[in-house]
Structure formats: C-alpha cells, structure tokens
Design an enzyme around this catalytic site. Structure first.
Site, PDB file in Angstrom:
ATOM      1  N   ASP A 146      39.218  38.328  36.263  1.00  0.00           N
ATOM      2  CA  ASP A 146      38.542  39.586  36.700  1.00  0.00           C
ATOM      3  C   ASP A 146      37.223  39.526  36.976  1.00  0.00           C
ATOM      4  O   ASP A 146      36.563  38.883  36.443  1.00  0.00           O
ATOM      5  CB  ASP A 146      38.913  40.673  35.420  1.00  0.00           C
ATOM      6  CG  ASP A 146      38.572  41.928  35.659  1.00  0.00           C
ATOM      7  OD1 ASP A 146      39.105  42.684  36.610  1.00  0.00           O
ATOM      8  OD2 ASP A 146      37.472  42.637  35.305  1.00  0.00           O
ATOM      9  N   GLU A 202      39.359  36.961  41.033  1.00  0.00           N
ATOM     10  CA  GLU A 202      39.175  38.238  41.644  1.00  0.00           C
ATOM     11  C   GLU A 202      37.809  38.110  42.145  1.00  0.00           C
ATOM     12  O   GLU A 202      36.841  38.624  41.513  1.00  0.00           O
ATOM     13  CB  GLU A 202      39.501  39.255  40.731  1.00  0.00           C
ATOM     14  CG  GLU A 202      39.457  40.846  41.528  1.00  0.00           C
ATOM     15  CD  GLU A 202      38.928  41.921  40.875  1.00  0.00           C
ATOM     16  OE1 GLU A 202      38.940  42.960  41.362  1.00  0.00           O
ATOM     17  OE2 GLU A 202      38.357  41.764  39.961  1.00  0.00           O
TER      18      GLU A 202
HETATM   19  C1  NOJ Z   1      39.159  44.690  38.377  1.00  0.00           C
HETATM   20  C2  NOJ Z   1      40.102  45.299  37.963  1.00  0.00           C
HETATM   21  O1  NOJ Z   1      41.107  45.079  38.891  1.00  0.00           O
HETATM   22  C3  NOJ Z   1      39.800  46.912  37.908  1.00  0.00           C
HETATM   23  O2  NOJ Z   1      41.112  47.605  37.651  1.00  0.00           O
HETATM   24  C4  NOJ Z   1      38.867  47.033  36.815  1.00  0.00           C
HETATM   25  O3  NOJ Z   1      38.472  48.583  36.727  1.00  0.00           O
HETATM   26  C5  NOJ Z   1      37.657  46.232  37.046  1.00  0.00           C
HETATM   27  N1  NOJ Z   1      37.816  44.990  37.485  1.00  0.00           N
HETATM   28  C6  NOJ Z   1      36.737  46.201  35.906  1.00  0.00           C
HETATM   29  O4  NOJ Z   1      37.312  45.284  34.917  1.00  0.00           O
END
Ligand code: NOJ
Length: 546
Positions: A224, A289
């Site tokens: 993440d 990500e």
């Molecule tokens: C990216 C995640 O995909 C999203 O859903 C989340 O709110 C943020 N990171 C914070 O963790």
C-alpha cells in the site's frame, strides 16, 4: 498443506514449484500474468452480516480461476476499526472477526493453490490504525517505548503544525496531541498515524510481518502507498503550485502542492531492496502501489528489480482519447516495460466503464481497452466486477461510506466498491443480509455472474475469451518489444513480433493498420457481420502480420 515454508503445492496440484534458495527464477510465476483484485468487503458474504468475508471468498474462487486469472490480490482482512475500510490496521498478523479467522485465510490460500491461483495480500506499511498497540503506547508520552515508531514533531516556531503538509483525505497532515505536547503526522486520516521509517525498529517489525505471512503460504504482497513511506528528514514545507479555494475538496487541495518533501523520497526503495532478500527465496511477489502519475518515477521503483512490479495508475486515469492513451501507454512501456501492472480499474478510482462513458457503450469500451492493455509487456489487472462490465452509479449521500465522502472531501470512492452481483437471488447472491453498500439502483439480472455464465456474448464470456486468446499468442507472452504503429488518428496500435493489437476509439469503423491480417479476433462488442479490413467502433482487434 503445512504452513511452515513456501507455498509449493507440488507438481500437478497447483502453482508450479517455487525456486529454492536465494535469487530469482528466470521466469517468475507473475511473468505476463493476469491479476484480479478482490475487494474483500464486497466480494461474497458467507455469514450474512452484509460484509464480504474470507469463507465467502473461498466459496467463489472458482469464478476467478475460470476467468483465467493467474493470481488474486486480497484487500486488507486484518483486525481494524475500519476507519478507512481496513487500511487502518490494528494487528498485522491477525484476521478481523468480520472477515473470518486465520484458519479461513489458510483455507483461501490452500483452495486457491488447488485451483492454480496464487494469492497476494495487502501490506500497509505507511501507517497503522490509531488503535494499534504501538500507537496506543506512543500516546502515553515522549518516553514511551513505541513513541519513535511514529512521526512526532514540535509545533512550528510561531505555533501551529510543524509544516504545510496536507492530508490526502483533507485538512493538515498533522494532528495536535495536547497530552504529550506534540503533533503526529498522518498522510491519510488522523486515525491512520504515519509510521516513522527512519526508525530501524519499524523495519524489523515489517520484515517479521512479511516472514509471518510467507510462512502461512501467501505468494506475495501488494504494498500500500509504496511511494509514501519516508519523508524529508528536515520536514521542509512543500512548494505551493497555486492557491486553491478554501472550499475545494481534499484532492484539489492536495494537488495544489508540489509534493517534493512528503513522498517519493530517494531512500524509500532501500526498504524494498531489503524486503526482496526475504521474498526472493520464497519466490514471492512484491507489487507496489506506486501512486505517481508520470512513468519515469514509477520506473525507478522497478528498475534493477527493486520491486518486482508496480501498478501504473496513469493507465486508469486516462479518458477515451486516442492521443492521450497512446502517450500514457508509450511512456509506461518505455520506463517500466514488463515490470508494470496495468490496472483497468481499482477500488480507489471510477471503474473503466464509467470513465469511458458508462452504460453498455462504456462496458464495450472498457473491454476493448482491456484487450489493448492485455497485449503489453507486464501484468493485466482487473478489479472484481470489471469482468461483468459493472458500471458505477453514484450512491445517495446518506449511503456513502468512504471516509473521503463522509468527511466532505468529495463524492468518494464508494461507486467502484459496491458488492458483486452473483445471481438473481435476494441480495444478488452476495449476502442474505443487508449489504454494507447498496447495489446500484439500475443493476439487473443481466449484470449477474450467473446470467453471464450462460449468455454467449456476455462481458464475462468475452473477457474469458480475451484471456484465452492472449494465452495462445506467444508474441504477447514473451519478450517481443513493443513497436508503436501510427495509423488513423482514432486508432491506437502496436506490434509485438508478428502480432498487432489495434483499438479503434472512433464511433465508426477505421481501417486496420496496413499489412496485417486478422487471424484471431477479439471483439469488444457482440459478433456483427464481417468487417472486412476495418476495425469496428469501440473495438480492439488482434491481428497477425506476415
Ligand atoms: C491506498 C488504498 O488503495 C486506499 O484505499 C487507502 O485509502 C489508502 N492507500 C490509505 O491506506
């Protein structure tokens, strides 16, 4: 299966054996793979509480396997107050009772492997929940054992937050903690305090977390906000790009700064170099990500194999515009090549159907775009429901659940998170209870997986067909370079080896790129009379050239 080491399920019983010892297999299992995002809360509810869960997922893994995906990524199932729907973790090695038990996760992994699917789980290293025992301890004062696990700063000399950084979800990135006389940092909600990656103890803690899950048999991690973990050591102000209205939504305020000091810092990749020493011997995937919107910096996260793969989000921001699509894809291929994961949609963004005009036309365009992405080097990624051509209707304000929306930061992300419609049973076969998010009001039986199973030209059937065709075109699976073809203005086309992939974005037919003959046809829309040497509107064709 034992839970003591790697996930090798043995020959013929699941995924191919993992490499042993250190180092990387020459063709790791995710080479040219198809990934499928399971947004767990909305996938399938087993216990009738209206929230998708792990037993529900286990019961529907056959859907993912029959689609032709190679692996699934499961959004967070960890114990969490759910302030950000699981992205606020209070225990990194447990399972929230809403989603099941640890043994249910084991069962998902085993069953997935039996289907030949790999399982990638979310790891959330930028922040914890404010209820995490580390943060609860940190709140007790500057001398607390875990105080330095988080980012604490004194007020600015004149008072107020230490710098001008803003939260992605609205307001300052700092919250004052009166009892200990300092601010703590949070890139997202105040309930999601940022971890301090300048502290070696945080590194050790996460390395242990990775080992814990690898020992349970998972095949990799989606990291993440992989670009956000470290910050400028001097905590300098970010340059302001332009003034914004005080009433602007959180996204507009965030975009009014150049994020020079609070993201994409040069040292962040060192974290993943170390993680690779843990994941490589297990043959596990690190998929970042990397939420950056130009290709060159994303490329740095995968250069020299720092991460195995990085999501390339420009591909899911772009509209139905040939020039823009060509530019975004070309840039991605140039800087990330086969180490990009090309997402059609995500739980944080509008679905491709919606982006491309909504309704049946939007669904056709989304499938055509999927075919275009699917021929590129790298991984192709779906969000659950993309294969059904699900649209996204806005929810009534009183049913919105995303904290971005409930805090007044805009419409929020609920529209792409509505539950999966499995069948025409009550609750669309998703739940016997009240679904946590309502189904779109215009959802009908034609959108359900059960119906699409038996309709030959359904979105599901066409998506499956695309993945089958792709699997039989060796040029698209190998290392053939991408050569961009410049044909008609509304056509985006490239060649890999002898295979040509061409998408027509115009509302009428366009000629195929010269010299290419149709051998395999993938049509986004149901079969129509022979189109000769033309590409029908909103369609991608796969061609072969001599
Ligand atoms: C990216 C995640 O995909 C999203 O859903 C989340 O709110 C943020 N990171 C914070 O963790």
């Amino acid at each position: 299966m034992t839970r003591s080491g790697t996930t090798d399920a043995g020959p013929g019983t699941g995924p191919a054996a993992h490499p042993t010892g250190s180092g990387r297999a020459p063709h790791p299992w995710w080479t040219q793979a198809i990934g499928y995002q399971v947004y767990l809360r909305s996938f399938n509810d087993h216990d009738g509480d209206g929230i998708g869960d792990l037993p529900g997922l286990a019961a529907r893994l056959d859907h993912i396997a029959r689609l032709g995906a190679d692996y699934l990524w499961i959004t967070p199932f960890y114990p969490s107050p759910q302030a950000d729907h699981g992205y606020d973790v209070s225990d990194y090695t447990g399972v929230d009772p809403r989603f099941g038990r640890l043994s249910d996760l084991d069962a998902v992994v085993d069953r997935a492997h039996a289907f030949g699917l790999r399982v990638v789980i979310d790891v959330v290293p930028n922040h914890t929940s404010d209820r995490h025992p580390w943060f609860q301890d940190a709140l007790t004062g500057p001398d607390a054992t875990y105080r330095d696990h988080y980012v604490w700063r004194d007020p600015a000399p004149g008072g107020g937050p230490p710098n001008n950084w803003v939260s992605k979800f609205g307001g300052p990135a700092w919250t004052w903690h009166a009892a200990s006389g300092q601010y703590f940092m949070h890139t997202f909600l105040p309930q999601q305090p940022d971890l301090n990656w300048a502290n070696p103890a945080v590194h050790r803690a996460f390395e242990d977390i990775l080992r814990f899950w690898l020992a349970r048999g998972v095949d990799g991690f989606r990291i993440d906000t992989a670009h956000l973990l470290t910050e400028d050591p001097l905590y300098r102000d970010n340059p302001r790009l332009h003034e914004v209205d005080a009433a602007a939504d959180a996204e507009a305020v965030y975009a009014s700064f150049e994020h020079r000091h609070d993201l994409d810092q040069p040292d962040v990749v060192d974290i993943y170099r170390r993680w690779r020493e843990i994941t490589d011997p297990a043959g596990a995937l690190l998929l970042g990500e990397v939420g950056l919107f130009t290709a060159e910096p994303v490329g740095r996260y995968v250069a020299d194999g720092v991460l195995d793969l990085a999501f390339y989000f420009p591909a899911l921001k772009v509209g139905w515009d040939a020039r823009a699509i060509r530019e975004v894809l070309e840039e991605g291929v140039t800087h990330g090549g086969a180490r990009l994961a090309w997402p059609l949609s995500s739980h944080d963004d509008p679905r491709a159907t919606q982006r491309f005009g909504g309704g049946p036309g939007g669904a056709d365009r989304a499938l055509a775009y999927l075919a275009l992405l699917g021929g590129l080097p790298g991984n192709t990624f779906l969000l659950q429901g993309d294969e059904l051509g699900l649209d996204a209707s806005q929810l009534p304000p009183e049913r919105r659940a995303d904290p971005v929306a409930t805090r007044g930061g805009g419409a929020g992300r609920d529209a792409s998170r509505t539950p999966m419609p499995w069948s025409d049973r009550p609750g669309f076969g998703f739940t016997t209870g009240e679904p946590w998010l309502p189904f779109p009001t215009d959802l009908d039986v034609e959108h359900t997986a059960a119906r699409q199973e038996v309709v030959p030209d359904s979105a599901l059937a066409r998506t499956r067909r695309l993945f089958t065709v792709r699997r039989h075109l060796p040029d698209l699976l190998g290392t053939a370079p991408v050569e961009w073809l410049h044909s008609a203005d509304d056509v985006v086309a490239y060649r890999r080896g002898r295979t040509v992939v061409a998408m027509n974005l115009a509302p009428t037919t366009r000629p195929r790129p010269g010299g290419a003959a149709l051998v395999e046809r993938y049509r986004s829309s149901p079969a129509s009379p022979d189109d000769g040497n033309d590409i029908p509107a909103d369609t991608t064709v796969l061609l072969t050239s001599p």
